[in-house]
Each structure stands twice: as C-alpha cells, then as structure tokens.
Design a protein around this motif. Structure first.
Motif, PDB file in Angstrom:
ATOM      1  N   LEU A 103       1.372  -9.879 -13.831  1.00  0.00           N
ATOM      2  CA  LEU A 103       0.439  -9.762 -14.946  1.00  0.00           C
ATOM      3  C   LEU A 103       0.573 -10.964 -15.885  1.00  0.00           C
ATOM      4  CD1 LEU A 103      -1.720  -8.120 -16.395  1.00  0.00           C
ATOM      5  CD2 LEU A 103       0.119  -6.946 -17.603  1.00  0.00           C
ATOM      6  N   ALA A 104       1.816 -11.341 -16.178  1.00  0.00           N
ATOM      7  CA  ALA A 104       2.043 -12.522 -17.020  1.00  0.00           C
ATOM      8  C   ALA A 104       1.490 -13.778 -16.341  1.00  0.00           C
ATOM      9  CB  ALA A 104       3.526 -12.683 -17.315  1.00  0.00           C
ATOM     10  N   TRP A 110       5.094  -6.866 -13.547  1.00  0.00           N
ATOM     11  CA  TRP A 110       4.983  -7.365 -14.917  1.00  0.00           C
ATOM     12  C   TRP A 110       4.878  -8.890 -14.926  1.00  0.00           C
ATOM     13  CZ3 TRP A 110       8.756 -10.677 -16.581  1.00  0.00           C
ATOM     14  CH2 TRP A 110       9.941 -10.691 -15.849  1.00  0.00           C
ATOM     15  N   LEU A 111       5.577  -9.552 -13.999  1.00  0.00           N
ATOM     16  CA  LEU A 111       5.495 -11.006 -13.914  1.00  0.00           C
ATOM     17  C   LEU A 111       4.163 -11.443 -13.295  1.00  0.00           C
ATOM     18  CD1 LEU A 111       6.944 -13.599 -14.580  1.00  0.00           C
ATOM     19  CD2 LEU A 111       8.124 -13.464 -12.380  1.00  0.00           C
TER      20      LEU A 111
END
Length: 129
Positions: free
Chosen positions: A72-73, A69-70
């Motif tokens: 992707l961020a 998720w990080l």
C-alpha cells in the motif's frame, strides 16, 4: 495467489533497473562544465532516480515477502512519483512554450535564441547574459 505476488515483484524490478541510467545521467551531469542549467538539473535528476529506485525496491520487497502494508505504501509512493513527473513535464512545457525559431538564410533549420524563452527562464538563472 503466490503468482500474483511474484508478478508484482517482477513489475517492480523494472523501474528499479530503469532508474540506474537516470542516476547515471545525473552523475554525468554533475561532471559536466558548470553552468546554470546543469547546476539546477543535476540534483533533481539524481533525486528522481533514487526515488524511483527506492519505490521499485520497496515494491519488490513488499511483494516478495507478502507485506500488504508495504504494498500500500508502495502504491502511494508510486502515485507521488508519477505526479512529480507530470508536474516536471508541465513545468518544462510551460517554460519552453513561448520560444520560437527564426529562419536563417541558407539554412534548412530554425535558429533559436535563449532570449526568446519566457521570463521565468531568465529570472531563475537558466539563461546567462
């Protein structure tokens, strides 16, 4: 698969390290004599350097601890930083495109006058008269 994450981590360390001279240049600009150009440029340069540093470190942390998720961020943030840099380049070209140098006798180079630049420069305080 672990090699891919380490490769991404190594790639993200590069912008983090390269942002340090950008931040240093912004701090150096803040120590220079006060004029309109320096006042306008110092904070965007520092902010750009800090943004690149934060994005690079976030990408390193995301890859090192395998946080998808990080990652992707980080991808989205890096895209935003690249778009901001492109907008800055377009702005610089648009502002400086209207000027042209004048031939001066007995000189090999052209002389430029700040009044020759577009009105956007003088309206925003870049040129002091």
């Amino acid at each position: 698969m672990a090699l891919n994450y380490m490769g991404v981590a190594a790639i993200n360390v590069v912008p983090a390290l390269l942002s340090i001279p950008v931040i240093a240049a912004g701090i150096w600009l803040s120590t220079q004599a006060d004029n309109a150009c320096v006042q306008i440029l110092q904070w965007p340069v520092i902010a750009l350097g800090v943004a690149v540093l934060a994005v690079g470190l976030a990408g390193f942390v995301a890859a090192f601890w395998r946080l998808p998720w990080l990652l992707l961020a980080n991808l989205v943030a890096m895209f935003v930083v690249v778009v901001a840099l492109a907008c800055l380049a377009v702005f610089v070209f648009a502002v400086t495109m209207g000027s042209s140098g004048h031939r001066v006798p007995s000189r090999e180079f052209l002389e430029y006058d700040l009044d020759d630049y577009s009105n956007g420069v003088s309206e925003r305080g870049f040129v002091r008269k």
